[in-house]
Design an enzyme around this catalytic site. Structure first.
Site, mmCIF file in Angstrom:
data_model
loop_
_atom_site.group_PDB
_atom_site.id
_atom_site.type_symbol
_atom_site.label_atom_id
_atom_site.label_comp_id
_atom_site.label_asym_id
_atom_site.label_seq_id
_atom_site.Cartn_x
_atom_site.Cartn_y
_atom_site.Cartn_z
ATOM 1 N N HIS A 95 -3.689 -5.214 0.290
ATOM 2 C CA HIS A 95 -3.118 -5.752 1.533
ATOM 3 C C HIS A 95 -3.176 -7.282 1.533
ATOM 4 O O HIS A 95 -4.151 -7.852 2.032
ATOM 5 C CB HIS A 95 -3.900 -5.225 2.738
ATOM 6 C CG HIS A 95 -3.740 -3.759 2.964
ATOM 7 N ND1 HIS A 95 -2.863 -3.234 3.874
ATOM 8 C CD2 HIS A 95 -4.328 -2.701 2.348
ATOM 9 C CE1 HIS A 95 -2.925 -1.911 3.844
ATOM 10 N NE2 HIS A 95 -3.812 -1.564 2.922
ATOM 11 N N GLU A 124 -1.720 -9.214 3.416
ATOM 12 C CA GLU A 124 -1.642 -9.737 4.790
ATOM 13 C C GLU A 124 -3.012 -10.064 5.377
ATOM 14 O O GLU A 124 -3.116 -10.869 6.293
ATOM 15 C CB GLU A 124 -0.883 -8.749 5.693
ATOM 16 C CG GLU A 124 -1.594 -7.442 6.040
ATOM 17 C CD GLU A 124 -1.389 -6.326 5.011
ATOM 18 O OE1 GLU A 124 -1.057 -6.644 3.846
ATOM 19 O OE2 GLU A 124 -1.588 -5.140 5.359
ATOM 20 N N CYS A 177 0.825 -1.205 0.000
ATOM 21 C CA CYS A 177 0.000 0.000 0.000
ATOM 22 C C CYS A 177 0.863 1.261 0.000
ATOM 23 O O CYS A 177 1.443 1.594 -1.020
ATOM 24 C CB CYS A 177 -1.001 -0.060 1.154
ATOM 25 S SG CYS A 177 -2.485 0.886 0.750
HETATM 26 N N1 GLN Z 1 -1.947 6.639 2.547
HETATM 27 C C1 GLN Z 1 -2.077 5.852 1.346
HETATM 28 C C2 GLN Z 1 -3.432 6.039 0.692
HETATM 29 O O1 GLN Z 1 -4.374 6.421 1.332
HETATM 30 C C3 GLN Z 1 -1.804 4.395 1.618
HETATM 31 C C4 GLN Z 1 -2.799 3.754 2.550
HETATM 32 C C5 GLN Z 1 -2.302 2.493 3.185
HETATM 33 O O2 GLN Z 1 -1.084 2.228 3.233
HETATM 34 N N2 GLN Z 1 -3.205 1.685 3.718
HETATM 35 O O3 GLN Z 1 -3.575 5.765 -0.461
#
Ligand code: GLN
Length: 538
Positions: free
Chosen positions: A510, A512, A384
């Protein structure tokens, strides 16, 4: 309550953080291994509608379900242990309960009545406690009540449990998880705090059927008898839960004391089918007796609280077991990383994982970590915000776009290689408005991603507002960073990889959240394997 569904309630006493989620998950695993259809839900007494707006320092990671619920991290344990997805319905907070009741009041549903905690709030809690049970999909629903008995905010939940047990006698079991402290000076285990917390439950009309006692030392017969006598439970219902080396040992530890059979008999269910835990035990053996070790750097800004990255570290344990290797995590604070010291801080690592996150604090440090991993050929996985950091690093240092950044951290940057998703531009409320939950992703032919997953199309869970800016797609591709996973509906880039590197892959989603004991996530399995290879060749 459909009388065919049985309900198990798990409450906590004496202190918080005793591991109710692990006990609920372990019991669920044993019951499932006996052939019962089980789900676990968490009722949290706090007022937030969900943990989505909470800082990870408050309660650790925010876990995301397929259907896009932002939930308590215990739901991650439920999924990892049971290997079954959870949903919006599996996590309820006081905020959500009150919101529904107040909405009903505004609609006029209460027909002029005074709306009160009892019966209106407790009715709403009872309704939600039975929702999954009424679906017909489960034989047993385990409900974990957050917090500790005696908390003012937990009272309506305990009252709801009291009413349900009364209305459905014989179909409910209450398990109380408590702490038996050890007094070093006198060399004794003390039962008094447990007696008090059971009394508090009893004052609220709930008699626990089973005590699970967290302790540093084994409970001898006299301690068990004392607990049974003073707390009104049968001696076989006093279960000890000693500190375990791995949370995955807990199901077998509970089974050795027959806890699952005791629960079933109290619920009037058959304990004839013995749980088949061979695969589970095989997994635990691999966790406990690894053949080698690797060290993976986890770069994040909440590293002081390891729970902030719970699903990531658990995924590495699953993947480590699959690779017969122990993964040691080196926690690296991204705020402490700079151009000058990043090389030194990452020295000796077998792989680098740059974690998810929000906001500018520590973000430059994440970009430096990516640079070291890329330049030195260290296996790299970005998740992410970690993926976004990888795109920015590559843009700045390979494409030479020196003004590259995310508009999240620098709204007026010269090259916004990461920008706000168009669907986010009108969003003003922060709660529950990110791109959340499972989305499809198509993997490109010949990519590392496709080789790892072994299929063309995948579904992964998301939680973000910003995206890879497709205006830079071609330039990055010709400079060596390919988009190897694309959302078929929106064209959004979900995976990037660098082929001219031993193992460099980053994902907008994600992975995970989907790794379980039974199904370790393929990306983590491949990443840990790459760390193992790097360890032997570096
Ligand atoms: N801050 C980034 C976004 O909102 C990544 C979010 C995250 O790592 N869950 O796109």
């Amino acid at each position: 309550m459909a009388s065919s569904t049985k309900y198990i309630f798990v409450t906590g006493g004496v202190t918080s953080s005793l591991g109710k989620g692990i006990v609920a998950s372990s019991l669920g695993t044993l019951l499932q291994a006996r052939g019962y259809r089980v789900t676990i839900q968490k009722f949290d007494p706090y007022i937030n509608i969900d943990p989505g707006t909470l800082n990870p320092y408050e309660h650790g990671e925010c876990y995301v379900t397929d259907d896009g619920a932002e939930t308590d991290l215990d739901l991650g344990h439920y999924e990892r242990f049971l290997n079954r997805p959870t949903s919006q319905a599996n996590n309820v907070t006081t905020g959500r309960v009150y919101q529904s009741v107040i909405d009903k009041e505004r609609r006029g549903d209460f027909l002029g009545k005074t709306v009160q905690v009892i019966p209106h709030i407790t009715d709403e809690i009872k309704h939600r406690m039975q929702l999954l049970g009424q679906s017909g999909d489960y034989d047993i629903v385990i409900t974990e009540i957050g917090g500790t008995v005696g908390d003012i905010e937990a009272l309506p939940y305990i009252e709801a449990v009291r009413q349900l047990r009364w209305e459905h006698e014989g179909h409910c079991v209450c398990i109380h998880l408590t702490l038996i402290p050890y007094l070093r000076v006198t060399g004794e285990l003390k039962t008094k705090p447990t007696q008090h917390s059971v009394k508090t439950l009893q004052e609220n009309g709930v008699q626990p059927d089973i005590l699970v006692c967290r302790s540093e030392y084994a409970l001898d017969a006299s301690v068990r008898e004392k607990l049974a006598l003073f707390c009104n439970v049968t001696p076989n219902a006093v279960i000890e839960s000693l500190d375990a080396k791995s949370i995955y040992e807990v199901p077998m530890k509970l089974h050795e004391q027959d806890m699952d059979a005791v629960v079933l008999s109290k619920l009037g269910l058959s304990a004839e089918i013995k749980p088949d835990m061979r695969d589970w035990q095989d997994f635990v053996d691999r966790v406990m007796e690894p053949k080698s070790q690797v060290e993976i750097g986890l770069i994040g800004k909440y590293v002081e609280l390891h729970d902030s990255y719970k699903s990531i570290t658990e995924s590495m344990i699953h993947a480590g077991a699959r690779n017969e290797v122990k993964v040691n995590v080196r926690w690296i604070h991204s705020e402490a990383l700079s151009v000058d010291n990043a090389g030194e801080s990452l020295k000796g690592l077998d792989a680098v994982l740059v974690a998810p996150g929000f906001g500018s604090r520590g973000f430059e440090g994440k970009i430096e970590a990516v640079r070291i991993a890329r330049e030195q050929g260290i296996p790299f996985l970005g998740i992410c915000f970690g993926m976004q950091a990888a795109v920015i690093e590559y843009s700045r240092n390979v494409l030479q776009l020196k003004g590259a950044n995310s508009s999240e951290v620098e709204p007026d940057c010269a090259q916004p290689v990461i920008g706000l998703m168009s669907e986010q531009k009108q969003v003003t409320n922060m709660g529950g408005t990110m791109r959340l939950g499972a989305c499809d992703c198509v993997l490109s032919e010949g990519s590392r991603a496709k080789e790892i997953y072994g299929k063309d199309s995948i579904s992964e869970r998301h939680r973000h507002r910003y995206e890879f800016n497709n205006a830079y797609l071609e330039d990055l591709a010709s400079a060596g960073m390919q988009a190897s996973g694309i959302n078929p509906q929106t064209g959004l880039v979900e995976i990037i990889e660098v082929s001219d590197h031993p193992w460099f892959l980053a994902v907008q989603f994600h992975p995970e959240y989907q790794s379980t004991v039974v199904n370790p996530h393929p990306l983590f399995v491949a990443f840990v394997r790459a760390a193992k290879t790097y360890n032997t060749t570096k």
